[in-house]
Enzyme design. Structure first.
Site, PDB file in Angstrom:
ATOM      1  CG  ASP A  23      -2.318  -0.513   0.933  1.00 30.55           C
ATOM      2  OD1 ASP A  23      -2.537  -0.878  -0.092  1.00 30.55           O
ATOM      3  OD2 ASP A  23      -2.661   0.146   1.905  1.00 30.55           O
ATOM      4  CB  CYS A  63      -7.180   1.937  -0.794  1.00 35.68           C
ATOM      5  SG  CYS A  63      -6.225   2.897   0.165  1.00 35.68           S
ATOM      6  CG  HIS A 113      -8.826  -2.101   1.949  1.00 30.21           C
ATOM      7  ND1 HIS A 113      -7.352  -0.401   1.399  1.00 30.21           N
ATOM      8  CD2 HIS A 113      -7.355  -1.948   3.479  1.00 30.21           C
ATOM      9  CE1 HIS A 113      -6.844  -0.188   2.166  1.00 30.21           C
ATOM     10  NE2 HIS A 113      -6.617  -1.448   3.267  1.00 30.21           N
TER      11      HIS A 113
END
Length: 141
Positions: A23, A63, A113
């Site tokens: 990330d 994300c 996510h």
């Protein structure tokens, strides 16, 4: 018997696949991409023994939309995850589904996510929202 041998040979010749995704990590923070000050020996070793992408584009800035695009091969307007905190429709085939259909045993570890529960259980100060404020930075340095 011949069918079982064929299936066994196909399984033996199938490569193991490990998809590593971090990330918010610009390529300048990984030594394998040319930064001599980035000390990432494990990532560098993985990069030298596998595929290292040189040209890539982000289809969604946040994300969840970006992750959904990577796992489905679709743009956000097609898979429907247009912001964080949205659930990816299980009817849309994703990378794990494709590998599973090809006979792979699949697993996922880490931040997903895409379950629609990205911020559940976060402790916030009074009056603070769960909304992200996204700011695009011109330089990844």
């Amino acid at each position: 018997m011949a069918f079982l041998v064929t299936v066994a040979l196909a399984r033996a010749q199938r490569p193991n696949i490990l998809y590593v995704l971090t990330d918010q990590q610009p390529k300048s923070t990984i030594g394998a991409y040319g930064n001599p000050q980035a000390h990432t020996p494990n990532l560098d070793r993985l990069a030298e023994r596998s595929i290292k992408f040189q040209n890539y584009y982000v289809s969604g800035f946040a994300c969840s939309p970006s992750r959904a695009s990577m796992f489905t091969g679709r743009y956000p307007h097609s898979h429907g995850v247009i912001q964080n905190e949205m659930l990816l429709d299980s009817k849309i085939p994703a990378l794990g589904d494709v590998f599973k259909a090809a006979g792979y045993r699949t697993g996922y570890l880490g931040k997903w996510h895409l379950s629609g529960q990205m911020y559940r259980g976060l402790k916030r100060r009074s009056g603070e929202s769960n909304d992200f404020i996204l700011r695009r930075v011109a330089d990844d340095q």
